[in-house]
Enzyme design. Sequence first.
Site, PDB file in Angstrom:
ATOM      1  N   LYS A  85      89.808  20.637  80.517  1.00  0.00           N
ATOM      2  CA  LYS A  85      89.678  19.271  79.987  1.00  0.00           C
ATOM      3  C   LYS A  85      88.535  19.193  78.984  1.00  0.00           C
ATOM      4  O   LYS A  85      88.664  18.533  77.944  1.00  0.00           O
ATOM      5  CB  LYS A  85      89.468  18.279  81.133  1.00  0.00           C
ATOM      6  N   HIS A 136      81.701  20.494  97.132  1.00  0.00           N
ATOM      7  CA  HIS A 136      82.781  20.191  98.077  1.00  0.00           C
ATOM      8  C   HIS A 136      82.203  19.457  99.266  1.00  0.00           C
ATOM      9  O   HIS A 136      81.062  19.669  99.655  1.00  0.00           O
ATOM     10  CB  HIS A 136      83.544  21.425  98.558  1.00  0.00           C
TER      11      HIS A 136
END
Length: 148
Positions: A85, A136
């Site tokens: 991206k 995470h």
Amino acid sequence: MMSQKSLSKTKKPTLTKGIKNPPSIKGISIQGIGIDIVEIKRIAELSPGAIERILSPRESEYCYRFKKSAERIAGHFAAKEAISKALGTGFGSQLSFKDLEIHHNSLGAPSVVFSSRVLKKMPSLASQQCLITISHERNYAVAMAVIQ
């Protein structure tokens, strides 16, 4: 506490329309920003063949060193998506998962190594820096990439 009168005298910021140059912070020009979030459960359900298409052998060896390897794999997946991206390409003919390899230093900080195929297609990457961060937590892995 400021009075209503002094608030009205405060200079209001002006916004510039149509900025043609990328933003610059202390002389650093940002060329692209990308972010991605992945549900760890979704990655844990992938077949070994699918994971093999996402990770290089070096990345697999790193991820499977950990008890919660799905977290690490999800983090690598999110990092690669964020980088694609930031590059503005996404994945396809210009870029594949194997064109990006996530490395970690001795403290665990991630970095990316671009394949020679990508560097031939996008030679400007050789002189640019791609910063990434991976995190995470319980159910999700998230990553952000900045190309400068």
